[in-house]
Design a protein around this motif. Structure first.
Motif, PDB file in Angstrom:
ATOM      1  N   ILE A  65       1.794 -54.646  30.629  1.00 60.48           N
ATOM      2  CA  ILE A  65       0.545 -55.169  31.195  1.00 60.48           C
ATOM      3  C   ILE A  65       0.704 -56.661  31.481  1.00 60.48           C
ATOM      4  CG2 ILE A  65      -1.897 -55.638  30.757  1.00 60.48           C
ATOM      5  CD1 ILE A  65      -2.011 -53.082  29.119  1.00 60.48           C
ATOM      6  N   ALA A  66       0.401 -57.032  32.744  1.00 65.98           N
ATOM      7  CA  ALA A  66       0.508 -58.430  33.161  1.00 65.98           C
ATOM      8  C   ALA A  66      -0.851 -59.097  33.311  1.00 65.98           C
ATOM      9  CB  ALA A  66       1.267 -58.516  34.494  1.00 65.98           C
ATOM     10  N   GLU A  67      -1.897 -58.305  33.541  1.00 67.88           N
ATOM     11  CA  GLU A  67      -3.254 -58.850  33.705  1.00 67.88           C
ATOM     12  C   GLU A  67      -4.245 -57.787  33.258  1.00 67.88           C
ATOM     13  OE1 GLU A  67      -6.355 -60.366  37.206  1.00 67.88           O
ATOM     14  OE2 GLU A  67      -4.279 -59.873  37.732  1.00 67.88           O
ATOM     15  N   VAL A  68      -5.315 -58.224  32.600  1.00 64.89           N
ATOM     16  CA  VAL A  68      -6.359 -57.320  32.113  1.00 64.89           C
ATOM     17  C   VAL A  68      -7.672 -57.641  32.813  1.00 64.89           C
ATOM     18  CG1 VAL A  68      -7.686 -56.589  30.095  1.00 64.89           C
ATOM     19  CG2 VAL A  68      -5.247 -57.043  29.874  1.00 64.89           C
ATOM     20  N   GLY A  69      -8.318 -56.616  33.377  1.00 64.73           N
ATOM     21  CA  GLY A  69      -9.575 -56.815  34.084  1.00 64.73           C
ATOM     22  C   GLY A  69     -10.773 -56.882  33.155  1.00 64.73           C
ATOM     23  N   ALA A  70     -11.905 -57.263  33.713  1.00 67.88           N
ATOM     24  CA  ALA A  70     -13.149 -57.389  32.936  1.00 67.88           C
ATOM     25  C   ALA A  70     -13.545 -56.037  32.369  1.00 67.88           C
ATOM     26  CB  ALA A  70     -14.265 -57.926  33.830  1.00 67.88           C
ATOM     27  N   GLY A  71     -13.961 -56.046  31.098  1.00 70.28           N
ATOM     28  CA  GLY A  71     -14.483 -54.849  30.474  1.00 70.28           C
ATOM     29  C   GLY A  71     -13.472 -53.989  29.751  1.00 70.28           C
ATOM     30  N   VAL A  72     -12.194 -54.321  29.834  1.00 68.40           N
ATOM     31  CA  VAL A  72     -11.165 -53.541  29.127  1.00 68.40           C
ATOM     32  C   VAL A  72     -11.211 -53.898  27.650  1.00 68.40           C
ATOM     33  CG1 VAL A  72      -8.689 -53.088  28.890  1.00 68.40           C
ATOM     34  CG2 VAL A  72      -9.708 -53.359  31.159  1.00 68.40           C
ATOM     35  N   ARG A  73     -11.291 -52.889  26.786  1.00 74.11           N
ATOM     36  CA  ARG A  73     -11.448 -53.124  25.355  1.00 74.11           C
ATOM     37  C   ARG A  73     -10.161 -52.953  24.554  1.00 74.11           C
ATOM     38  NH1 ARG A  73     -15.200 -49.504  26.861  1.00 74.11           N
ATOM     39  NH2 ARG A  73     -14.127 -47.841  25.720  1.00 74.11           N
ATOM     40  N   ASN A  74      -9.324 -52.012  24.952  1.00 72.51           N
ATOM     41  CA  ASN A  74      -8.256 -51.562  24.055  1.00 72.51           C
ATOM     42  C   ASN A  74      -6.856 -52.069  24.403  1.00 72.51           C
ATOM     43  OD1 ASN A  74     -10.217 -49.990  22.758  1.00 72.51           O
ATOM     44  ND2 ASN A  74      -9.868 -48.256  24.149  1.00 72.51           N
ATOM     45  N   TRP A  75      -6.726 -52.889  25.447  1.00 73.80           N
ATOM     46  CA  TRP A  75      -5.387 -53.270  25.905  1.00 73.80           C
ATOM     47  C   TRP A  75      -5.292 -54.765  26.108  1.00 73.80           C
ATOM     48  CZ3 TRP A  75      -2.124 -49.358  25.433  1.00 73.80           C
ATOM     49  CH2 TRP A  75      -2.657 -48.063  25.435  1.00 73.80           C
ATOM     50  N   ARG A  76      -4.065 -55.279  25.922  1.00 70.00           N
ATOM     51  CA  ARG A  76      -3.801 -56.701  26.024  1.00 70.00           C
ATOM     52  C   ARG A  76      -2.572 -56.954  26.897  1.00 70.00           C
ATOM     53  NH1 ARG A  76      -7.983 -56.120  24.219  1.00 70.00           N
ATOM     54  NH2 ARG A  76      -8.945 -56.892  22.286  1.00 70.00           N
ATOM     55  N   VAL A  77      -2.483 -58.153  27.452  1.00 72.01           N
ATOM     56  CA  VAL A  77      -1.284 -58.555  28.184  1.00 72.01           C
ATOM     57  C   VAL A  77      -0.074 -58.425  27.270  1.00 72.01           C
ATOM     58  CG1 VAL A  77      -0.096 -60.513  29.255  1.00 72.01           C
ATOM     59  CG2 VAL A  77      -2.507 -60.082  29.777  1.00 72.01           C
ATOM     60  N   GLY A  78       0.991 -57.862  27.779  1.00 73.01           N
ATOM     61  CA  GLY A  78       2.210 -57.665  26.998  1.00 73.01           C
ATOM     62  C   GLY A  78       2.363 -56.276  26.417  1.00 73.01           C
ATOM     63  N   ASP A  79       1.305 -55.462  26.424  1.00 74.14           N
ATOM     64  CA  ASP A  79       1.406 -54.092  25.901  1.00 74.14           C
ATOM     65  C   ASP A  79       2.329 -53.251  26.789  1.00 74.14           C
ATOM     66  OD1 ASP A  79      -0.327 -54.677  23.846  1.00 74.14           O
ATOM     67  OD2 ASP A  79      -2.068 -53.683  24.740  1.00 74.14           O
ATOM     68  N   ARG A  80       3.163 -52.448  26.151  1.00 74.80           N
ATOM     69  CA  ARG A  80       4.016 -51.490  26.854  1.00 74.80           C
ATOM     70  C   ARG A  80       3.210 -50.215  27.098  1.00 74.80           C
ATOM     71  NH1 ARG A  80       9.677 -51.350  25.804  1.00 74.80           N
ATOM     72  NH2 ARG A  80       9.430 -49.168  25.178  1.00 74.80           N
ATOM     73  N   VAL A  81       3.120 -49.778  28.365  1.00 71.02           N
ATOM     74  CA  VAL A  81       2.245 -48.659  28.681  1.00 71.02           C
ATOM     75  C   VAL A  81       2.862 -47.736  29.730  1.00 71.02           C
ATOM     76  CG1 VAL A  81       0.124 -49.919  28.143  1.00 71.02           C
ATOM     77  CG2 VAL A  81       1.030 -49.978  30.476  1.00 71.02           C
ATOM     78  N   THR A  82       2.359 -46.522  29.742  1.00 76.56           N
ATOM     79  CA  THR A  82       2.539 -45.596  30.852  1.00 76.56           C
ATOM     80  C   THR A  82       1.170 -45.027  31.172  1.00 76.56           C
ATOM     81  OG1 THR A  82       3.810 -43.708  31.698  1.00 76.56           O
ATOM     82  CG2 THR A  82       3.073 -43.589  29.403  1.00 76.56           C
ATOM     83  N   VAL A  83       1.110 -44.141  32.188  1.00 77.55           N
ATOM     84  CA  VAL A  83      -0.182 -43.641  32.640  1.00 77.55           C
ATOM     85  C   VAL A  83       0.028 -42.282  33.305  1.00 77.55           C
ATOM     86  CG1 VAL A  83      -0.030 -44.755  34.917  1.00 77.55           C
ATOM     87  CG2 VAL A  83      -2.276 -44.315  33.925  1.00 77.55           C
ATOM     88  N   PRO A  84      -0.881 -41.320  33.116  1.00 73.28           N
ATOM     89  CA  PRO A  84      -0.813 -40.095  33.916  1.00 73.28           C
ATOM     90  C   PRO A  84      -1.012 -40.432  35.390  1.00 73.28           C
ATOM     91  CG  PRO A  84      -2.345 -39.849  32.077  1.00 73.28           C
ATOM     92  CD  PRO A  84      -2.010 -41.294  32.164  1.00 73.28           C
ATOM     93  N   PHE A  85      -0.509 -39.583  36.278  1.00 73.32           N
ATOM     94  CA  PHE A  85      -0.662 -39.909  37.702  1.00 73.32           C
ATOM     95  C   PHE A  85      -2.097 -39.738  38.178  1.00 73.32           C
ATOM     96  CE2 PHE A  85       0.281 -35.350  38.016  1.00 73.32           C
ATOM     97  CZ  PHE A  85      -0.597 -34.916  39.000  1.00 73.32           C
TER      98      PHE A  85
END
Length: 353
Positions: A65-85
């Motif tokens: 994660i490089a940038e977090v938008g308004a209202g996101v509660r559970n994630w921070r810049v630097g977190d390693r993530v994947t996502v369903p399509f």
């Protein structure tokens, strides 16, 4: 940022500089460390999906994660993530029930908005859709989970409800098909793999297939019935009228067919052998990815499978390429015969890819 850009349907792709996306409200921007080259991307390139040009393909990814938008509660810049399509909206009845994969207001990177064949990608509804990637899992392996491995897992577990000792026909031994073979064996099934590519069938054997059949124009269902009397479950991991029919006709009475491969219409709607489905009371099931809510169960199977030697998602990866090579490979996917997955690292230069 550098990205693979489609300026026209079914025309050559270009790699060029485009603006870095901004994080949407409730969403994030991810620096892409790995992204898969998938047949679904080819469908978008060929014009089988409704996309807006210019367009950036790519839908199975992992990164930071490089940038977090308004209202996101559970994630921070630097977190390693994947996502369903499939990115569910996060607040409809389907998302609230854990079925974001059928959300009527879904977003899909590489389809409804610019995707991951780029150095950065924007993702929506982060608290519903993101999945943490443990430090012990590589970005390449995590990217392979987001579409093909997760799709295969849900097709067998969530849709077909595969039981130990049952028999499975897997039509197509690309990324989804090989994932299906691997997962079915880990769940205690007997597996027949079908493909036109001998290299892919060799991989299927390596991953535990009990029988392999060459799709060379011969009667595949007759060969399956000769081996098994018809299998309990069959999965079309390709998506053509022929592979769909082969899958359905390979089933025993009251068997379960799962359609995973996208099935574009030919001369109208695809022709499916419904007479057999009616007479033999077959279940014809669709399977559309997998919601983030279901990832913990899959990751637990992967962890136990890796420890026992029954699963090795990393071994599904055939090669690693950069954006420039990906731009050349995508248009050729319809006729390519890969024996596994191709993963793109946007950080690779043409000289090092």
């Amino acid at each position: 940022m550098r990205a693979v850009v489609m300026d026209a349907i079914a025309e050559p792709l270009a790699v060029r500089e485009v603006p870095v996306p901004s994080a949407p409200a409730g969403g994030v921007v991810v620096q892409v460390r790995a992204t898969g080259l998938c047949r679904s991307d080819w469908h978008a390139w060929a014009g089988h999906d409704d996309i807006t040009l210019p367009h950036v393909p790519g839908h199975e990814l992992a990164g930071v994660i490089a940038e977090v938008g308004a209202g996101v509660r559970n994630w921070r810049v630097g977190d390693r993530v994947t996502v369903p399509f499939v990115e569910g909206c996060g607040h409809c009845e389907w998302c609230m029930a854990g079925n974001a994969q059928v959300c009527p207001d879904q977003q899909q990177p590489g389809f409804t908005h610019w995707g991951s064949f780029a150095e950065y990608v924007a993702l929506h509804a982060a608290d519903t859709n993101l999945v943490a990637v443990p430090d012990t899992v590589t970005f390449e392996a995590a990217a392979s989970l987001g579409c093909r491995f997760a799709t295969a897992y849900r097709a067998l577990v969530g849709r077909a409800h595969l039981q130990p000792g049952e028999q499975v026909t897997v039509v197509g031994a690309g990324g989804v098909g090989l994932s299906t073979v691997m997962i079915a064996k880990a769940l205690g099934a007997q597996v027949i793999a079908v493909d036109r590519n001998q290299g892919a069938l060799a991989k299927a054997t390596e991953f535990g297939a009990d029988h392999v059949l060459v799709a060379d124009g011969s009667d595949i269902p007759a060969q399956v019935h000769e081996l098994t009397g018809g299998t309990h479950v069959a999965v079309d991991a390709v998506g053509t009228e022929q592979t769909c029919a082969d899958s359905i006709l390979s089933l025993r009475r009251r068997g379960r067919h799962v359609q995973v491969g996208l099935l574009p219409p030919v001369e109208g709607h695809p022709r499916v052998p419904m007479a057999r489905a009616i007479a033999w009371e077959l279940d014809l099931l669709g399977s559309h990815g997998m919601a983030a809510a279901d990832y913990p169960e899959m990751l637990a199977l992967i962890q136990s499978g890796i420890e026992s030697g029954a699963l090795s998602p990393q071994s599904l990866i055939e090669r690693l390429v950069g954006l420039d090579e990906a731009a050349a490979l995508l248009p050729a996917m319809e006729t390519a015969t890969p024996a596994g997955m191709t993963i793109i690292d946007p950080g690779l230069s043409p000289a090092t890819a």
